[in-house]
Design an enzyme around this catalytic site. Structure first.
Site, PDB file in Angstrom:
ATOM      1  N   SER A 116       0.862  -1.190   0.000  1.00  0.00           N
ATOM      2  CA  SER A 116       0.000   0.000   0.000  1.00  0.00           C
ATOM      3  C   SER A 116       0.893   1.232   0.000  1.00  0.00           C
ATOM      4  O   SER A 116       2.061   1.164   0.417  1.00  0.00           O
ATOM      5  CB  SER A 116      -0.855   0.013   1.268  1.00  0.00           C
ATOM      6  N   TYR A 147      -2.022   0.261  10.807  1.00  0.00           N
ATOM      7  CA  TYR A 147      -2.196  -0.215   9.418  1.00  0.00           C
ATOM      8  C   TYR A 147      -0.935   0.110   8.614  1.00  0.00           C
ATOM      9  O   TYR A 147      -0.401  -0.746   7.908  1.00  0.00           O
ATOM     10  CB  TYR A 147      -3.430   0.428   8.774  1.00  0.00           C
TER      11      TYR A 147
END
Ligand code: NDP
Ligand code: 8X3
Length: 254
Positions: free
Chosen positions: A139, A152
């Site tokens: 990501s 995250y």
């Protein structure tokens, strides 16, 4: 003989788009997720539409024993796995560490880091035989951080590190290792992150043109379809309106 791809997390979003893209290209598929009903329906639809074979892996990647036992029992005709896409993952919550929810943290760490490790470790022996290709879905959160992203972002930085570690360790076996690092893609991601709040999830994508799952599936296919001597180390792909993690230009027609 058809090639085989095992994609984790095919029951929605990026994994689902990747499964259909690989099927269209003639790959047989091992489909994974926890939701059995979606897997059954997806398997039927892919087989009918593309005439390829599917094999269902209804396994929670957080459970190392379940993963290893699935791989131990995989029928001989499914063992020649050419491509592993480590896609299953999630974000849970969007707040400061001080207010952090331990269940959210554990779900992200157990899925995004440990789940990816469980699947990769179990499949390396099979991938060595085919000189296969691993594509890790990281990501932009693994390259940068943003407010409320803390844990995250940490898990995705770990995916970035593991992507590099795998490439070093597996090059001699002829296994290619690549990652795709997307910015905002509209999938079920925000719905999961925001505990099922549909209005809040939709708001994440308001006022700009987000990426769609097919944009990332196309990139995965591009990586995998390069000639054997070409390894794309990583691709970072953002919406035009998202120049950096956590920064979206809204309501400017982008
Ligand atoms: P979705 O929520 O749409 O899809 C997530 C998939 O992962 C589902 O198929 C889900 O299936 C599966 N999954 C989650 N937990 C597990 C588990 N424990 N075991 C097996 N499967 C699991 O989200 P996305 O498609 O957006 O996310 C896919 C990946 O892309 C994730 O790694 C995410 O971090 C990453 N990503 C997403 C971005 C985005 O903006 N959407 C941007 C950057 C990266 P099931 O619930 O049936 O188990
Ligand atoms: C998710 C990417 O930018 O939506 O992995 O946080 S972003």
């Amino acid at each position: 003989m058809s090639k085989i791809a095992l994609i984790t997390g095919t029951t929605s979003g990026i994994g689902e788009a990747a499964a259909y893209t690989f099927a269209k290209e003639g790959f047989d598929l091992v489909l994974n997720g926890r939701r059995a009903d979606r897997l059954t329906e997806q398997a039927k639809e892919i087989e009918t539409k593309y005439g390829v074979k599917t094999y269902t892996m209804q396994v929670d990647v957080r459970d190392a024993e379940q993963v290893q036992s699935f791989v131990n029992q995989i029928p001989a005709e499914w063992q020649a796995i050419d491509v592993l896409v480590n896609n299953a993952g999630l974000a849970a919550g969007l707040g400061n560490l001080e207010d952090g929810d331990l269940d959210h943290w554990n779900r992200m760490i157990d899925t995004n880091i440990k789940g990816l490790l469980h699947v990769t470790k179990s499949l390396i022996p099979l991938l060595k035989k085919t000189k296969g290709h691993i594509v890790n879905i990281g990501s932009i959160a693994g390259k940068e951080v943003y407010a409320g992203g803390n844990v995250y972002c940490g898990t995705k930085h770990m995916v970035d590190a593991l992507n590099k570690a795998m490439r070093r360790e597996l090059a001699e076996a002829g296994i290619r290792v690549s990652s795709v690092n997307p910015g905002a893609v509209e999938t079920e991601f925000s719905l999961v992150r925001l505990d099922g709040d549909e209005a809040k999830a939709a708001n994440v994508y308001n006022g700009f043109e987000n990426l769609v799952a097919q944009d990332i599936a196309d990139a995965i296919w591009y990586i995998v379809s390069r000639p054997k001597h070409v390894n794309i180390n990583e691709l970072t792909i953002m919406p035009t309106a998202q120049p950096a993690a956590g920064l979206v230009i809204r309501d400017k027609g982008l």
